[in-house]
Structure formats: structure tokens, C-alpha cells
Enzyme design. Structure first.
Site, PDB file in Angstrom:
ATOM      1  N   ASP A 135       0.850  -1.186   0.000  1.00 48.86           N
ATOM      2  CA  ASP A 135       0.000   0.000   0.000  1.00 48.86           C
ATOM      3  C   ASP A 135       0.895   1.249   0.000  1.00 48.86           C
ATOM      4  OD1 ASP A 135      -2.973   0.939   0.451  1.00 48.86           O
ATOM      5  OD2 ASP A 135      -1.838   1.977   2.009  1.00 48.86           O
TER       6      ASP A 135
ATOM      7  N   HIS B   9      -7.297  -6.580  -0.505  1.00 50.00           N
ATOM      8  CA  HIS B   9      -6.203  -5.620  -0.352  1.00 50.00           C
ATOM      9  C   HIS B   9      -5.185  -6.022   0.706  1.00 50.00           C
ATOM     10  CE1 HIS B   9      -4.200  -1.796  -0.650  1.00 50.00           C
ATOM     11  NE2 HIS B   9      -4.379  -1.556   0.641  1.00 50.00           N
TER      12      HIS B   9
END
Length: 313
Positions: free
Chosen positions: A103, A292
Site C-alpha cells: 500500500d 487488499h
């Protein structure tokens, strides 16, 4: 495996908390977390890498946990975030390292590879791809694309607004982020709030126990989300300060991983297609049935891919 030990070091004008695990003589590998995470997000990778002989360094990034959380938005621009890790590597005497990021940690890792082409020998990034410096600030493009609908990054831009919502109940916020990644893809008016209309969180995902969640909650207990949100408020400043990196390629051997259900894959579809042009020595994998939080959701597969990549000549 050696026990994890916390180091609190002075670097780049802040105190940086770094969790260090593994044998003293092991080759160093850095694990950079993203939003809204913490060093504990790498728990499965820390165990596997330390068992494989690496010395693992997992910092709490600027604004998180026991690391300093400066007030000024400009204190969270990309080159400053890179500087935290560069000076931390200096502190520990690292001449060569493997850099890993997820991320926002991936964004920092990509740029450390550009800034430190000799010191960062291999690169592993997850979720956020790289295709070079954009022609103009990304935030300008997003304001045009999402002028009439909600976008969480645009929602994060106004200081104080997102903090008030996310800090109101930190555990609920984190549970919602972990359990319902579609909160980042909601179709609603641009004036809406991020968690508005989102159902109450249910059971924790299989990969996160209550004890694990408690670590995340404690990370945000003192400073809340202000520092982490400030990372999102520097797109224009990041673009201005990285002019010196325009046109540069990431030349290190690079492993990129993303889940097939990761919302970032939708936002960054064009970047994913262009990435091989900017990263010529690229190995990439799309993990099935994965969202994610890739290093947690598919920890065994992620570890297998990382260790195989590190063993290549």
C-alpha cells in the site's frame, strides 16, 4: 527465531519505532506497512523471513503508533517519508538491503529503489504498482474524474473531516476496513462520508484475531488517524519534489503482488498495464480470492513467493 525487539531511534527529526527480529548476522530486509496498518501487519512474513535467516526490520511509519506524529501536513511528503527509512538504514549500518512495501509502504519502497539504486538490491511491492512520475499531480486528475461522485482520497483531503469520522470509534473503523474493502468503492455523492451507510461490522476475518486487532487499535489510540491521513494530503507536493526522478526506471529485480479482489487494481488498472515499461526486471503475480490485505489474507502464498524470489540468482 529470535524474539522481536523494539528500537526507538532518532532520524530525520523524529523518533522512529522499529521492530527488529532475526539473527544479528542475517541479511537485512525492511517491511514497510501501509494505511491503515502497523508493523504487526507483517507478523506472518516476519516469522518466515527470520526463520529463513534474514534480519527483519519492521518500522512503525511516520504518524503511526510509537513513531512521532508531527502536526504539519508537509512533514508527510514522500521524500521525507523516504528520508526516515534512509536514515534508519544509516543508523543500522546497512549497505545493502531488500525493501518490501504494501500500500503506501509500497509507494515509499518504489521511490527508495529509485533514490538508493546501490543500497536497495531487490524490491518487493504489494497492491500499489509503479509506472513512473505522472505528467501532472494525481490529485488534479482525481478531482476531474470524481467531480460528481464520492472518492475516498478526495474525502481525505480536508484536514479534520476524515479524522473526526475515523477517530470516533477506532475499533469499528478498523473492523470495517478489514471486513468490507468495498467501502473504498462506494457510489454516492461527493459530499458523503466514507463510512456513511456502511453496515455494522460482523465477525473478524479469519486472518485477524481479536488479539491482532488490539495491536492495530493500540497503534491509533494515541494520535488517531491524523498523521496517516496527512500522507494523502501531499500529492501535489510529492509531484513537485520528485521532478528529479522523472523518467527513471526501477532497475532492481522486482516482485509485485496484488489480489484479484483488491480495489486498488481497479483504481490503478492503467498503471498496472504500463508498469513493465518502468520496471524492466519485473515478476508479478495476481493472487486469487484475495483482497487488499494481501500479506494477511494469503500469507502462506505470499511467503512462498517472497522466499522463492529471494533465492533467485
Amino acid at each position: 527465531m529470535n524474539a522481536t525487539r523494539q528500537h526507538r531511534i532518532q532520524v530525520n527529526g523524529i523518533e522512529l519505532s522499529v521492530q527488529v527480529t532475526g539473527a544479528d548476522e542475517g541479511p537485512p530486509i525492511w517491511l514497510l506497512h501501509g494505511f491503515p496498518e502497523c508493523w504487526h501487519s507483517w507478523r506472518e512474513q516476519i516469522r518466515a523471513l527470520a526463520a529463513a535467516g534474514y534480519r527483519v526490520f519492521a518500522p512503525e511509519m511516520r504518524g503511526y503508533g510509537q513513531t512521532s506524529s508531527p502536526a504539519a501536513i508537509a512533514d508527510y511528503d514522500l521524500l521525507t517519508l523516504c528520508g526516515d527509512i534512509q536514515q534508519a538504514m544509516d543508523h543500522f549500518g546497512h549497505a545493502q538491503v531488500v525493501m518490501v512495501g504494501h500500500d503506501w509502504g509500497a509507494v515509499v519502497a518504489w521511490h527508495l529503489a529509485l533514490l538508493e539504486p546501490q543500497r536497495v538490491t531487490r524490491l518487493i511491492t504489494m497492491s500499489v504498482p509503479f509506472a513512473g512520475r505522472a505528467r501532472r499531480p494525481v490529485i488534479e486528475i482525481m478531482r476531474e474524474l470524481y467531480a460528481d461522485r464520492f472518492n475516498y482520497i478526495l474525502y481525505f483531503q480536508e484536514p479534520g473531516v476524515a479524522e473526526q469520522e475515523l477517530n470516533a470509534d477506532i475499533e469499528r473503523t478498523l473492523r470495517l476496513f478489514m471486513q468490507d474493502q468495498d467501502v473504498f468503492l462506494q457510489k454516492k455523492p461527493p459530499s458523503a462520508r466514507l463510512l456513511e451507510g456502511v453496515p455494522a461490522p460482523g465477525a473478524l476475518p479469519q486472518w485477524c484475531s481479536q488479539a491482532d486487532l488490539d495491536v492495530y487499535v493500540n497503534t491509533f489510540a494515541d494520535h488517531g488517524f491524523r498523521g496517516p491521513l496527512n500522507w494523502y494530503r501531499n500529492f501535489e507536493r510529492n509531484w513537485q519534489r520528485t521532478e528529479c526522478l522523472a523518467g527513471q526506471q526501477v532497475l532492481q529485480p522486482t516482485l509485485f503482488l496484488i489480489g484479484d479482489r483488491d480495489p486498488v487494481g481497479i483504481f490503478e488498472a492503467h498503471t498496472l498495464k504500463r508498469m513493465p515499461d518502468s520496471v524492466p526486471h519485473l515478476e508479478q503475480h495476481v493472487l486469487p480470492n484475495c483482497g487488499h490485505w494481501i500479506q494477511n489474507e494469503q500469507s502462506q502464498q505470499v511467503n512462498t513467493l517472497i522466499l522463492a524470489f529471494l533465492q533467485k540468482p
